[in-house]
Design an enzyme around this catalytic site. Structure first.
Site, PDB file in Angstrom:
ATOM      1  N   TYR A 130       0.815  -1.091   0.048  1.00 31.79           N
ATOM      2  CA  TYR A 130      -0.059   0.030   0.090  1.00 31.79           C
ATOM      3  C   TYR A 130       0.838   1.404  -0.127  1.00 31.79           C
ATOM      4  O   TYR A 130       0.241   2.448  -0.076  1.00 31.79           O
ATOM      5  CB  TYR A 130      -1.034   0.142   1.132  1.00 31.79           C
ATOM      6  N   LYS A 177       3.212 -14.267   5.454  1.00 33.68           N
ATOM      7  CA  LYS A 177       3.695 -15.162   4.403  1.00 33.68           C
ATOM      8  C   LYS A 177       5.417 -15.315   4.526  1.00 33.68           C
ATOM      9  O   LYS A 177       5.682 -15.222   3.420  1.00 33.68           O
ATOM     10  CB  LYS A 177       3.231 -14.827   3.185  1.00 33.68           C
ATOM     11  N   ASP A 210      -2.066 -18.039   4.773  1.00 31.44           N
ATOM     12  CA  ASP A 210      -3.094 -18.888   4.180  1.00 31.44           C
ATOM     13  C   ASP A 210      -3.720 -19.809   5.253  1.00 31.44           C
ATOM     14  O   ASP A 210      -4.818 -20.185   5.237  1.00 31.44           O
ATOM     15  CB  ASP A 210      -2.530 -19.463   2.879  1.00 31.44           C
ATOM     16  N   ASP A 234      -5.842  -6.411   5.157  1.00 28.19           N
ATOM     17  CA  ASP A 234      -6.957  -6.201   4.433  1.00 28.19           C
ATOM     18  C   ASP A 234      -7.886  -7.217   4.037  1.00 28.19           C
ATOM     19  O   ASP A 234      -9.089  -7.069   4.123  1.00 28.19           O
ATOM     20  CB  ASP A 234      -6.591  -5.211   3.082  1.00 28.19           C
TER      21      ASP A 234
END
Length: 481
Positions: A130, A177, A210, A234
Site C-alpha cells: 500500500y 507469509k 493462508d 485487508d
C-alpha cells in the site's frame, strides 16, 4: 468548546454516509458524552470542486486541532480526482494501525452463530504494497515494491499487544507469509517474536497467513487478536466481517501517534442514499471505539449495551431481515437510544482499559549494522529474445570488469545458465552480477557496467546487493546456487 468537552471532527461522507453519521451522532449525544462536533467535508463533493486529493485544507486544519475523526464512507469517483480521500487522510496523519473487531451479534444469524466469535484484526496501515510504489518495467511487465520496515513492524506489533491488554484478551497471533517472502514478511515475524516475550501475560504464536484464513473459516473461535501486514490484514479483516454478518457490522479504527480516525468499513452505496433503509451498526460501532479512545468508557458501554439489547429484541434492518420484519435507519437508531440503560442478559459490552500507545523512536535508522558490504547488483533489463542469447551477450559485455554475471532469472526463476527445464519467459529479466573474488562493489564499477548495457538489452532498474553483519540482504532466485 468548554474545557471538559472533547472536540471531534465529523465527516459525514458520501452516499449513505450522512444517514449513518447522523445515526451515530444522535446516539452519542443521547448518552450526554461531552463531545463538540466540527462538521467538515471530504470525498466526492470535494473532488467535484477540483481538489485532486478530495480533502480540503479546512478539514485538515480541523483534524490537526481535534486529533479525533468520526468519518462516514467516502466515494472515490472514477474519471476525476487523483487519490482516494480515505488513503489521503491515513497518509497525512500517519495512522499506522487499523483495528477491525469482529464479534458475534444477537439477532444476526450466520452459519457461525453460537460459536462465540469475538476477535480483532490489527493491521499495519501505511506501508507494504500500500506504499503504492509501482512501475512498468516493460510495456507488458509491471512491478510493485513491497516495503516493510522494522519501525512499522514494531509499532503495529506493540499496539496489538497493548490493545489485547486494554480489552483483557489472552492471545495474539501473528499472520505472515514469511515462508515465501523471507525478508519482508519475515521481518514482521522476527519483530513479533522479539517483542512477544515483553508481554508474558499474553499467549503468542505465529501462523502462515493462508493457514490463518483456513483456520478462520474452520475454527474462528480460536483467535483473539491477529496482527499482520497491510495486504494480509485487508483481506483477513473482510473475511472476519463475513463471519459475523457482513460489512454492515464492520467498524474500524485508524490509529496514529497524532490522530485517530474512526469509520465504518462499508462503501457509500449511493443507490440506497436517502431511503432510510441502511444499517448504521458499523458507524455506531466506530463511535463506540472513538469514545473508548477518548476514555469515555461509560458512554461507550451504554451505546454497545443498547445496540446489543436492540438486536436481541429482534429489531434489525433490511440487510438482516429483508423487507418484511425490518425497520429503517431512523427507527433502528431510536430503538438503541431507548435501550441505552438496558443490558442484554447474554451479550455484554466489553470491559476496556486505557490503551497505551507504543513509543517507538522517531529516528529514520531504527536498525544499524556493525558491518556492511556491497557484493554485487541485480540489474533488470528489457530484452525481447531468449535467455541464452541474452546471457552470451552480457557475458561478452562484462568481460574485463570487476563484475561477473552469476545468473539471469525471469520472474524469479533461473534461466541462465540453463537448468534444462522449460520456462515461459517475459521481456523483463533480472541479471545478477557479483564481484569477482568476493570483493567490494564500487559505485564507479557499477556505473561502468550500466554504461555497457545498451540496447537491445538496456537496464530499467538496479538494486545493490548488501550483506549486513554477515547476513545476505537479498534472496536467491529459484534454481540459484
Amino acid at each position: 468548546m468548554t474545557e471538559t468537552n472533547r472536540l471531534v471532527t465529523l465527516i459525514a461522507g458520501d452516499g449513505i454516509g450522512p444517514e449513518v453519521a447522523t445515526s451515530a451522532r444522535r446516539i452519542v449525544d443521547a448518552t450526554g458524552a461531552p463531545i463538540e462536533w466540527e462538521l467538515h467535508e471530504a470525498g466526492a463533493e470535494v473532488f467535484k470542486k477540483g481538489l485532486p486529493t478530495g480533502v480540503p485544507q479546512d478539514t485538515i486544519d480541523s483534524i490537526s486541532r481535534s486529533r479525533v475523526v468520526l468519518k462516514g464512507p467516502l466515494e472515490t469517483p472514477v474519471g476525476f480526482g487523483e487519490k482516494s480521500a480515505n488513503v489521503t487522510l491515513r497518509k497525512l496523519f500517519e495512522t499506522y494501525a487499523n483495528i477491525r473487531p469482529a464479534r458475534e451479534l444477537p439477532g444476526v444469524v450466520t452459519p457461525y452463530s453460537g460459536r462465540g466469535i469475538d476477535l480483532v484484526v490489527v493491521r499495519e496501515n501505511i506501508e507494504d504494497l500500500y506504499a503504492g510504489i509501482e512501475h512498468m518495467q516493460t510495456p507488458g511487465v509491471a512491478q510493485c515494491l513491497k516495503l516493510i520496515s522494522r519501525k512499522g513492524c514494531e509499532k503495529i506489533v506493540r499496539l496489538a499487544f497493548e490493545f489485547a491488554r486494554a480489552e483483557g484478551r489472552g492471545s495474539v497471533a501473528c499472520a505472515t507469509k514469511a515462508n515465501i517472502m523471507k525478508l519482508t514478511e519475515g521481518l514482521m515475524k522476527r519483530t513479533f517474536e522479539e517483542i512477544a516475550p515483553e508481554y508474558p501475560d499474553i499467549e503468542s504464536w505465529h501462523v502462515i497467513v493462508d493457514n490463518c484464513a483456513h483456520q478462520l473459516v474452520k475454527r474462528p473461535e480460536q483467535y483473539d487478536v491477529i496482527v499482520t501486514t497491510n495486504m494480509n490484514g485487508d483481506i483477513l479483516s473482510d473475511l472476519t466481517s463475513g463471519l459475523i454478518g457482513g460489512l454492515g457490522f464492520a467498524s474500524s479504527a485508524n490509529i496514529g501517534s497524532e490522530a485517530a480516525i474512526f469509520e465504518a468499513v462499508h462503501g457509500s452505496a449511493p443507490k440506497y442514499a436517502g431511503k432510510d433503509v441502511i444499517n448504521p451498526t458499523a458507524m455506531i460501532g466506530a463511535a463506540v471505539m472513538m469514545l473508548r479512545h477518548l476514555e469515555l468508557f461509560d458512554e461507550a458501554a451504554r451505546i454497545e449495551n443498547g445496540l446489543l439489547a436492540t438486536l436481541e429484541d429482534g429489531i434489525v434492518t433490511r440487510d438482516v431481515a429483508g423487507d418484511e420484519g425490518s425497520v429503517g435507519t431512523v427507527a433502528f437508531t431510536d430503538a438503541i437510544i431507548e435501550r441505552l440503560d438496558r443490558q442484554s442478559p447474554s451479550y455484554h459490552a466489553r470491559e476496556f482499559r486505557p490503551i497505551k500507545l507504543p513509543q517507538v523512536s522517531s529516528a529514520a535508522a531504527l536498525v544499524t549494522a556493525s558491518s556492511r558490504r556491497t557484493v554485487g547488483a541485480d540489474v533488470f533489463v528489457e530484452w525481447d529474445g531468449d535467455a541464452q542469447e541474452l546471457g552470451r551477450r552480457i557475458e561478452s559485455t562484462v568481460g574485463g570488469t570487476p563484475l561477473q554475471l552469476k545468473i539471469i532469472d525471469n520472474r524469479g526463476t533461473r534461466v541462465y545458465p540453463p537448468t534444462g527445464t522449460p520456462t515461459d519467459c517475459v521481456d523483463a529479466w533480472r541479471c545478477r552480477f557479483i564481484t569477482r573474488e568476493g570483493g567490494e562493489l564500487a559505485d564507479a564499477d557499477l556505473l561502468e557496467l550500466l554504461g555497457r548495457l545498451t540496447a537491445p538489452a538496456a537496464f530499467t532498474h538496479v538494486e545493490k546487493l548488501h550483506v549486513f553483519d554477515g547476513e545476505d540482504g537479498f534472496t536467491k532466485a529459484q534454481g540459484e546456487d
